[in-house]
Every structure is written in C-alpha cells, then in structure tokens.
Design a protein around this motif. Structure first.
Motif, PDB file in Angstrom:
ATOM      1  N   ARG A   1     -10.320   7.471  -7.366  1.00 42.53           N
ATOM      2  CA  ARG A   1     -10.797   6.172  -6.879  1.00 42.53           C
ATOM      3  C   ARG A   1     -12.171   5.835  -7.465  1.00 42.53           C
ATOM      4  O   ARG A   1     -12.447   4.668  -7.767  1.00 42.53           O
TER       5      ARG A   1
ATOM      6  N   TRP B   1      -9.139   3.872 -10.133  1.00 34.21           N
ATOM      7  CA  TRP B   1      -7.693   3.866  -9.927  1.00 34.21           C
ATOM      8  C   TRP B   1      -7.363   3.440  -8.494  1.00 34.21           C
ATOM      9  O   TRP B   1      -8.034   3.828  -7.551  1.00 34.21           O
ATOM     10  N   ASP B   2      -6.287   2.674  -8.348  1.00 32.07           N
ATOM     11  CA  ASP B   2      -5.854   2.182  -7.034  1.00 32.07           C
ATOM     12  C   ASP B   2      -4.908   3.203  -6.403  1.00 32.07           C
ATOM     13  O   ASP B   2      -3.693   3.013  -6.360  1.00 32.07           O
TER      14      ASP B   2
ATOM     15  N   PRO C   1      -3.200   5.196  -3.399  1.00 32.60           N
ATOM     16  CA  PRO C   1      -2.956   5.037  -1.965  1.00 32.60           C
ATOM     17  C   PRO C   1      -3.342   6.297  -1.188  1.00 32.60           C
ATOM     18  O   PRO C   1      -3.495   7.377  -1.759  1.00 32.60           O
TER      19      PRO C   1
ATOM     20  N   ALA D   1      -3.151  -0.523 -12.954  1.00 34.54           N
ATOM     21  CA  ALA D   1      -2.586  -0.333 -11.619  1.00 34.54           C
ATOM     22  C   ALA D   1      -1.269  -1.074 -11.458  1.00 34.54           C
ATOM     23  O   ALA D   1      -0.893  -1.471 -10.384  1.00 34.54           O
TER      24      ALA D   1
ATOM     25  N   ASP E   1       0.818  -1.220   0.000  1.00 34.04           N
ATOM     26  CA  ASP E   1       0.000   0.000   0.000  1.00 34.04           C
ATOM     27  C   ASP E   1       0.844   1.259   0.000  1.00 34.04           C
ATOM     28  O   ASP E   1       0.417   2.312   0.472  1.00 34.04           O
TER      29      ASP E   1
END
Length: 371
Positions: free
Chosen positions: A296, A300-301, A303, A370, A142
C-alpha cells in the motif's frame, strides 16, 4: 502419436465439456545463486513440527495396512476442539475432498450452486462434475462477498450455497452480522457451506463465530482443513462439521480409506501442538501485515486480507507481474486480466516480493496498476 491416435470411440460425460482445468501453483524458476521461493499455493512456509514428523515416521512403518476408515479417534479429537460430537465430524482428503463429498450427497443434476466469484477455483469444477449449474455472484468493489446479492440469487433450484471466508484468492473474511443476516434469508432446506480453510489466520474482531452459527442454523456446514495453518498440505486431510444425519450422508459419498494413517496421526499430533503452531501463525500474520503495508505504501490498491495471502489487483498487468516475480526467483499465482495472489512466506521472500513490486510499479508509472 498422430491426431487419430489421440481420438477414442469411448463416450465421455458431456458435463466434462464445461469443466475448467484446475491450475495448481507453479514452482519457482531455479536461478543460480538465488534462493527460490514458492509463493503461489498458500502453503505454510515452515516445515512440520518435530513432534508431528515423529508420529508420521512411526505411522509409515505400517503402510502395508489400510488406514482406519472410520477415523473415530481423530473425529473425537476434532470434536473436542470444536465443541461437538464425533458423529458431527466428517473427515476426508483435504477440505477439497470433503467438499466433493458434499457435492455428491447434496447436488442433483440440474441443480444450482451459488457462490461468490472470483473465489476458489475448485468450486466451478466440482459443480460441473456434478452436472449442476454455477451461479456466480460478483464480489464487491473491495473484493468482498456480496452476501445480500448471494441470498437474492437463491432460487427453488438452488441446493447449495458456498461462502468462502476468508475468500480465496482476494483475502477478506465475511463479517458476523452480515453472515447472520444472510443465513436468515436462505431457505432452511438449502445447505450453506462456510469454507474456513484459512480460519486460523483471521484476527478481525467482526469475523463470525462459525460454531455459534452452526448451533443455531441446522442447514449450515462448516468446512476446515489441516493443509494451511497446520502445514499438512502434502498429507491431504480436512473435515466438516455437520448435523449427524448430514454427516452420515457425507460419509456415504466419500471414498473409503481416503485419509492415510500418516495423515490421521499427523492431524492428531498437530491438534496436540496447537499452541506451538500458533506461534508460527502469528509470525505469518505479522509478515502478512508487513506485505500489505509495504504494498500500500508503494501505491498498490490491496484489499484487506485475513488469510495467509495477499491479493494485488493488477488487471491487464497480472501476467507481466508473474513473469517479473519469476525472474527474481519467486512464483506467485496469476489470474489473467484480474490480479495476482501472493502467499505469505518467510521474511526474506516477502522482502524480495516488495522489491519486485516496487520495481514493477516504477516501470509502469504511466500505465494501469490496479485493473
């Protein structure tokens, strides 16, 4: 110039062979009828406050004189803000310049320097210039520091550990409990630098109180800057908080007159205007949240981030995204085969970035997004 003209018999340091080139954020391509935005360097998008501009204007009238090399008035102001003495404050040409002083004072040739990776690109450059060896500990899945593995990477050859919080370029800040546990594991004769260049943008409840940790860990040095939240990137001024004996050593390792009179005066004026600057910081944090939520929602991933930038892990598509943003008048910072760092800018720029991201994702609906 012929190839032979480019050669020289002068012997250069072999350590330079291992030094990667630092790549500054690229300026956006200027497009007719389109406002261009530079979202590649984590700069404050707003100009300096009028009160700061006034003192800089006055200061430059004396540019024929050297600046105050000891910088006692500025150090006293920083000390008051941090709850320490002026003897514990070291100022330099940005936090990067102060980090160079730390390397010069602490790191011997052949030493090991431990830090997370990916992190700030200047770290491996400074380590190589010192003739030392980088020990890069991978981030977690992460995009966070793996402080347990970093503590385990410390050996008898380690002279310095750097913790970047929030981490550049991925955004997460370390947590107070994990940093306390980490510091307890690092030998007391190994310096730990907590690089807090983006401190003012942190809102997480579990973020560490650096000054509280500083008081209980004598090997901890806190590194900060006026470049980001204070908007003084072009004047190059940063500082470290360190025990007096360490601070004296860092000053020995610094160049005299490295911080201009204009920079010193602007920093003092900025400290006076912290409340006013805080309003701008809140606006940037609000726009950061809008960017994160918007990305998000698109899938999209992204963090968590406590800085003034957002990390998009695009993998092999990173440079293609940079090109798509540039075609829309936006410059972002690409890391080949890894991702893209997007600096939070004014609302119009952030909205356009979300449009670019949505279009880019739609075009690659069947491809990697990603990494």
């Amino acid at each position: 110039m012929t190839s032979s003209d480019a050669l020289s018999p002068v012997r250069l340091r072999r350590a330079l062979d291992a030094v990667p080139a630092y790549r500054p954020g690229k300026a956006p391509t200027v497009l007719e009828g389109v406002d261009a935005y530079k979202m590649s360097s984590n700069e404050n998008p707003y100009p300096p406050l009028p009160s700061v501009i006034d003192v800089v204007r006055d200061a430059v009238t004396g540019m024929n004189r050297y600046p105050d090399a000891r910088m006692v008035p500025l150090r006293e102001r920083i000390a008051d803000a941090c709850g320490v003495t002026a003897d514990e404050v070291v100022t330099g040409a940005g936090s990067s310049g102060v980090l160079g002083q730390i390397m010069g004072a602490v790191v011997e040739e052949g030493d090991e320097v431990v830090y997370a990776w990916r992190s700030f690109e200047l770290y491996p450059i400074l380590v190589s210039l010192a003739g030392a060896r980088s020990v890069q500990v991978p981030l977690t899945a992460d995009a966070r520091h793996d402080l347990s593995r970093m503590a385990g990477a410390v050996t008898a050859s380690t002279s310095l550990v750097i913790v970047c919080s929030p981490n550049n370029p991925t955004g997460p800040a370390v947590r107070a409990a994990e940093l306390e546990e980490f510091l307890a594991r690092v030998p007391r004769d190994v310096m730990v630098v907590l690089d807090e260049a983006y401190l003012e943008f942190v809102v997480a409840d579990d973020a560490p109180d650096a000054m509280a940790l500083y008081r209980s860990h004598k090997n901890l040095v806190v590194l900060r800057t006026f470049s980001k939240a204070y908007g003084l990137a072009g004047l190059r001024i940063g500082y470290a908080i360190a025990r007096p004996a360490i601070a004296d050593a860092l000053r020995k390792a610094g160049l005299p007159f490295a911080v201009t009179t204009a920079g010193q005066e602007a920093a003092k004026a900025s400290l006076d205007a912290r409340d006013e600057l805080g309003v701008r910081v809140k606006e940037i944090v609000g726009e950061r949240g809008r960017l994160v939520d918007g990305l998000r929602e698109q899938g999209w991933d992204v963090p968590d981030t406590e800085a003034n930038f957002v990390w998009v892990p695009l993998g092999a598509d990173a440079l293609a995204f940079v090109e798509a943003a540039d075609a829309a008048g936006l410059s972002v910072r690409g890391f080949p085969r890894e991702g893209v760092r997007v600096s939070v800018d004014v609302p119009e720029a952030n909205s356009r970035l979300l449009q670019v991201a949505a279009a880019f994702r739609a075009e690659r609906a069947d491809g990697p997004t990603a990494g």
